[in-house]
Design an enzyme around this catalytic site. Sequence first.
Site, mmCIF file in Angstrom:
data_model
loop_
_atom_site.group_PDB
_atom_site.id
_atom_site.type_symbol
_atom_site.label_atom_id
_atom_site.label_comp_id
_atom_site.label_asym_id
_atom_site.label_seq_id
_atom_site.Cartn_x
_atom_site.Cartn_y
_atom_site.Cartn_z
ATOM 1 C CE LYS A 118 -2.438 1.584 3.638
ATOM 2 N NZ LYS A 118 -3.571 1.881 4.513
HETATM 3 C C1 R5P Z 1 -2.660 4.378 7.729
HETATM 4 O O1 R5P Z 1 -1.676 3.953 8.306
HETATM 5 C C2 R5P Z 1 -3.816 3.611 7.791
HETATM 6 O O2 R5P Z 1 -3.328 2.317 7.663
HETATM 7 C C3 R5P Z 1 -4.932 3.805 6.789
HETATM 8 O O3 R5P Z 1 -5.527 2.566 6.633
HETATM 9 C C4 R5P Z 1 -4.538 4.269 5.428
HETATM 10 O O4 R5P Z 1 -3.845 5.476 5.493
HETATM 11 C C5 R5P Z 1 -5.733 4.375 4.489
HETATM 12 O O5 R5P Z 1 -6.622 5.285 4.941
HETATM 13 P P1 R5P Z 1 -6.842 6.709 4.256
HETATM 14 O O6 R5P Z 1 -7.476 6.426 2.923
HETATM 15 O O7 R5P Z 1 -7.741 7.435 5.176
HETATM 16 O O8 R5P Z 1 -5.497 7.360 4.086
#
Ligand code: R5P
Length: 302
Positions: free
Chosen positions: A215
């Site tokens: 990710k």
């Molecule tokens: C960050 O460490 C978290 O794991 C979130 O799951 C990730 O950032 C995704 O969330 P968002 O789309 O709100 O950034």
Amino acid sequence: MADMDGFKEASAYGFDQPQRNEAFFLKGNENRGWGVKNRLARIFNPKSGHTVMLACDHGFIMGPTSGLERVDLTINPLIEYADCLMCTRGILRSVIPPTMSKPVCLRSDGGTTILTDLNLNRVYDVEDVVRVNASAMAVMVACGDRASEQITTQNLVHTVDMGEKLGAPRCNPELFSLGIPVLGVTAVGKDMARDARYFGLATRVCAENGAAFVKTYYVDEGFEKVVAQCPVPIVIAGGKKLPEDKALELAYKAIQAGAAGVDMGRNVFQSAKPLAMMKAIAGVVHQGLTPQDAFQLYNDEK
Ligand code: R5P
């Protein structure tokens, strides 16, 4: 002894059709075990090759973030529209119904919060990941952060090793490997450049250390290079809340540049209409809707 009365002789051998060996649909994962592939095929839709992961793990570093004050009220109604739920074990056990059938990507590290130094984490025991029937483990890696680069990279290595841990070492190892894939999550410190060079390095480090998918964040300049150099699929986080049309455009551009999906949180659960947003994002990710068509879908569903 089975009843043999009326026994029907086997005859459908399909002599004219060689047994098919199909290549696995996700890049870089062909050589993993059956269990890893099966879990990945629950997270990623084998037809589109993509995934919409719904992230709600923010509370473990931020506390009750806007939109996640009551996960039971805001997230649970969205789960059926996601391909995968990404959350912590605390939320999973306390709020998520065990009757839901979506795969879980379990946040598998913790230890620090936004109040101190982020990412000085340790990882969960793999037994607990198995106990909650998770389909993947998500672990943060903070490349370039002096305080936490080493510990977080070691966390990823350890988690990958645990995912391959043997349940019964004296037996055939292949049969007893746990087969739980790891999602490497690229953390970005305040002082780090958010550009393709950095994300290329960070995603590659996760993949080199064994992550089955990674990710990261979308960048306008050179994201296709980030995707191309990463030997396993990339999903993008949404980041801070954007206007809905901009968030849909972000997802569209990432998919067009080769991302295999999104792992989105705030742009869904902080939207004025989270369910409409889930449907619009799924349209972009799985059906290739343009941002304009997806925004129209969002407005129609509001
Ligand atoms: C960050 O460490 C978290 O794991 C979130 O799951 C990730 O950032 C995704 O969330 P968002 O789309 O709100 O950034």
